[in-house]
Structure formats: structure tokens, C-alpha cells
Enzyme design. Structure first.
Site, PDB file in Angstrom:
ATOM      1  CB  SER A 207      27.127  69.835  58.277  1.00  0.00           C
ATOM      2  OG  SER A 207      27.079  68.664  57.497  1.00  0.00           O
ATOM      3  CB  CYS A 331      22.674  60.984  64.813  1.00  0.00           C
ATOM      4  SG  CYS A 331      22.875  62.253  63.564  1.00  0.00           S
TER       5      CYS A 331
HETATM    6  N1  PMP Z   1      25.102  68.841  64.623  1.00  0.00           N
HETATM    7  C1  PMP Z   1      23.802  68.849  64.338  1.00  0.00           C
HETATM    8  C2  PMP Z   1      22.901  69.824  65.046  1.00  0.00           C
HETATM    9  C3  PMP Z   1      23.277  67.982  63.402  1.00  0.00           C
HETATM   10  O1  PMP Z   1      21.975  68.006  63.125  1.00  0.00           O
HETATM   11  C4  PMP Z   1      24.150  67.064  62.757  1.00  0.00           C
HETATM   12  C5  PMP Z   1      23.633  66.064  61.740  1.00  0.00           C
HETATM   13  N2  PMP Z   1      22.541  65.301  62.195  1.00  0.00           N
HETATM   14  C6  PMP Z   1      25.501  67.081  63.078  1.00  0.00           C
HETATM   15  C7  PMP Z   1      25.945  67.992  64.011  1.00  0.00           C
HETATM   16  C8  PMP Z   1      26.473  66.165  62.424  1.00  0.00           C
HETATM   17  O2  PMP Z   1      26.719  66.600  61.101  1.00  0.00           O
HETATM   18  P1  PMP Z   1      27.496  65.739  60.035  1.00  0.00           P
HETATM   19  O3  PMP Z   1      26.502  64.791  59.474  1.00  0.00           O
HETATM   20  O4  PMP Z   1      27.976  66.730  59.025  1.00  0.00           O
HETATM   21  O5  PMP Z   1      28.638  65.061  60.717  1.00  0.00           O
END
Ligand code: PMP
Length: 397
Positions: A207, A331
Site C-alpha cells: 500500500s 481500522c
Molecule cells: N494490511 C495491513 C497490515 C495494514 O496495516 C493495512 C492498513 N491499516 C491494510 C492492509 C489496508 O491497507 P489500505 O489502507 O491500503 O487499504
């Protein structure tokens, strides 16, 4: 004057220690994006005319930068909107070609939720336990792999406790059992060496905004020969594997961020580890009951997750509006439920709610660390959770 008087004098500051949630855009990355924000550069990279070809060359350069960082080929890079989409594409994309799906219990929700949806649709999904440091149980993995063709999804680095997995060993087990190894490397790439060939990785998610690139773009590496069913159908872009017009400025930014990560990660790693140790030492000195979560030796250098028994971490953050830190994964920080990662490594719900996550970054300074530690200890003292400051006797110099 309050104990934290020196701090109060600096009102209006915001110290950002939440780099696991998002990293700031590096000025060099921004410079690489800017030409593509200029109105004279208009063009759909999929158009068959000079403006389109020019935009497509920028996309190709971005793919080269991404591929170089992870040891893949540009043709193996599918650009996505971020790691969430990349993880969904990886799991839904190959689920139909395996008999079982094995995911670690400490994966990001963007892996766990697709896995849960696949299970609801009849797939055989197993959650792989970890030890108290967050390392997956390789013996259990090997036992499961013997039960049939598998997709294995194990993250390179955890976003809450920073634990790094032994990718080579997992990759070797997957190779031995002809399993497809997907690794969510979103948190690892800013500081860790990743080599998809050497580590036996068939699918890898990343990302932009976790490696000083822009938000809203990411990628899925798909090893040549791995069949992938698309999630989105449309104009057939990216070989039909992910339809949709590609965002040129964002792609240019992601490519630049990957190049920069390759140049800087060794130096960043050292600097981050030094600052993390400084923060841990300061907090431990003021609050000796503090416990560190995750694998002490095998963690991301910028990540520190601690538990302070008796603390209501969410309540503490309300007292610290000048500090951007987290109680768990960003998240899931709006959810009432305790962090699934902390629960998986053996913490009680109460201990999970008493935990703080710090994410240090490329531009974090020692002065910011000292200031943050001082602010937190002052707030802990107000709660009776840190020792009062030792008052130095004027004669004892
Ligand atoms: N995987 C991990 C380990 C993350 O830390 C995150 C973001 N918190 C994501 C996936 C999701 O990434 P994105 O914000 O680009 O959707």
C-alpha cells in the site's frame, strides 16, 4: 505550575506517532506526482494516442519501481486502490483453485474478512495460531499443508505489534507442499528486505500510504503462472485482471515511494530502532509496570505496543489531544471489541484495552519522542499509574 509545564508551553503542537496507520507523503514522492497533476498532462493511460502512451509510460515506470523493491517483474504487478483491495483480490482470486485456505489469526481485517466470507460460502478456512510474540506456529502450518492444496495468507509484519514472520521458512514449507503463499507486506516494505523469489511468495500485497507514498493506491504482486480470478470486470485494463482506469499521479507516487524505500530502508531501520528504544526506556522508567507486546527481537523498528495494567487507554488518549497515537489498529479503533491481535497473543480483553500502539516514522525526532513520553507519563501520574517524579534535593547535585 503543572509537572508538565515545559510541555504546556508548546501548546498547538501535534506529535504524529501513528505511522502504522498512515505515513506522511515524502516530499520526493510528491515531486514525482506533481507533473501528473498538471492539466497539460491530461490523458487516460489506456488511450491509444500520444497523451495516453505518455501516461502509460509513467504507469510502467511505477510498476518497475514496485517490482524492483520486492524482486518481481513489472508484468507481475497489478495496481489496486490499496492493500485492502490487493488482499481481497489475492484471497477471492485464488480461493477457487485450492482445497483449503490457511490464514494467521493476527491478519489485518482485509484478509480475515474475505476469509470469513469465503468460509460462509463453503470454503475450508483455518486460522493459524501464534505464540505470545505473534509468530505463527510453523509445526501447525506444516500439519495443515499436508491435508491438501492450500492458499496460505500470512502477513510479513503485523500492524499492531510489529512482529515479523519468518517468510523464508513459511515460503519453503509452501513450496514443499505446492501451496500458494500470499503475504500482506503492507507494513514491512518501508524498512524490511523483501524478495518474493527467495522467500517463495506467490502473491504479495502493498500500500502506498504505509511507505511514504500517496493514499488510495497499492498493488498486488502475482507471480507469473498463478491463475487469478478478477474481482472487477470492465474495460479489460491490466490484462483483464483488474478493470478500471489507472490513476497516473498516484501510480507515479507509489513507484517513487518504492524507489525511495529501497534507498532509505537500512538507514531508516537503524534510526527508528534507536528512537523506539528511547521511547520504551523513558516510559519504562516512569511506569515500571509497563509491558511490551510482540516479539522483542523480531519486530518492526518503528512499532511499539505496550500494556499498562489498570489503564483505560481510550480514556488516556482523550487527555492527549496533542499526540497522535493509537489504542490498537486504526481500522478497528472505533470498534468496542478488544484488538483481535492482542487477544490472539494471549492478552485478556482488559489488558488489550490497557494497551497503546506507537508508530514512529522517517521524520520522527528524539525531541518529539521525549516530549511524547513526558506528556504520557504526566497523564499516567494523574491516574496514579506512574511514579511521581523524583524531586532532586538542591544539595544532591
Ligand atoms: N494490511 C495491513 C497490515 C495494514 O496495516 C493495512 C492498513 N491499516 C491494510 C492492509 C489496508 O491497507 P489500505 O489502507 O491500503 O487499504
Amino acid at each position: 505550575m503543572p509537572a508538565s509545564g515545559s510541555v504546556m508551553a508548546q501548546e498547538g503542537r501535534l506529535i504524529y506517532l501513528d505511522h502504522m496507520a498512515s505515513t506522511p507523503l515524502d516530499p520526493e514522492v510528491r515531486a514525482a506526482m506533481e507533473p501528473w497533476l498538471d492539466p497539460t498532462q491530461a490523458g487516460n493511460p489506456h488511450s491509444e494516442h500520444p497523451a495516453g502512451w505518455r501516461a502509460m509510460r509513467a504507469i510502467e515506470r511505477a510498476r518497475e519501481g514496485i517490482a524492483a523493491l520486492i524482486g518481481g517483474r513489472p508484468s507481475e504487478i497489478i495496481l489496486t486502490s490499496g492493500a485492502t483491495e490487493a488482499n481481497n483480490l489475492a484471497l477471492f482470486g485464488v480461493a477457487q483453485s485450492v482445497e483449503q485456505i490457511i490464514v494467521s489469526a493476527i491478519e489485518h481485517p482485509s484478509v480475515l474478512e474475505p476469509a470469513a466470507a469465503l468460509r460462509a460460502g463453503g470454503a475450508r478456512v483455518t486460522l493459524l495460531a501464534t505464540d505470545t510474540g505473534g509468530r505463527v506456529d510453523l509445526g501447525e502450518l506444516e500439519r495443515l499443508l499436508a491435508e491438501g492444496p492450500a492458499l496460505v495468507s500470512i502477513m510479513a509484519a503485523n500492524n499492531e505489534i510489529g512482529t515479523l514472520q519468518s517468510l523464508e521458512r513459511i515460503g519453503a514449507l509452501c513450496r514443499d507442499h505446492a501451496a500458494i503463499f500470499h503475504s500482506d507486506a503492507t507494513q514491512a516494505l518501508a524498512t524490511e528486505e523483501i524478495d518474493v523469489e527467495a522467500q517463495g511468495i506467490a502473491l504479495l500485497s502493498l500500500s502506498g500510504h504505509k511507505l511514504y507514498g500517496p493514499q488510495g493506491i497499492g498493488a498486488l504482486y502475482v507471480k507469473g503462472g498463478v491463475a487469478l480470478r478478477p474481482l472487477t470486470y470492465g474495460g479489460g485494463q491490466q490484462g483483464g485482471r483488474r478493470a478500471g482506469t489507472l490513476p497516473v499521479a498516484l501510480a507515479a507516487g507509489l513507484g517513487a515511494a518504492c524507489r525511495l524505500a529501497g534507498e532509505r530502508r537500512a538507514a531508516d531501520r537503524e534510526q527508528l530502532a534507536r528512537l523506539r528504544d528511547r521511547l520504551l526506556a523513558a516510559l519504562r522508567q516512569g511506569a515500571p509496570t509497563l509491558r511490551r507486546n510482540g516479539a522483542e527481537q523480531e519486530g518492526l523498528p518503528g512499532c511499539l505496543n505496550v500494556t499498562l495494567p489498570g489503564l483505560d487507554a481510550a480514556d488516556l488518549l482523550l487527555d492527549l489531544p496533542d499526540l497522535a497515537i493509537s489504542t490498537g489498529s486504526a481500522c478497528s479503533s472505533t470498534a468496542e471489541a478488544p484488538s483481535h491481535v492482542l487477544r490472539a497473543i494471549g492478552l485478556t480483553a482488559e489488558e488489550a484495552h490497557a494497551s497503546l500502539r506507537f508508530g514512529l516514522g522517517r521524520y520522527t525526532t528524539a525531541e518529539e519522542i521525549d516530549w511524547a513520553a513526558e506528556r504520557i507519563l504526566a497523564a499516567l501520574r494523574d491516574r496514579g499509574l506512574a511514579a511521581e517524579r523524583a524531586v532532586r534535593h538542591p544539595a544532591a547535585r
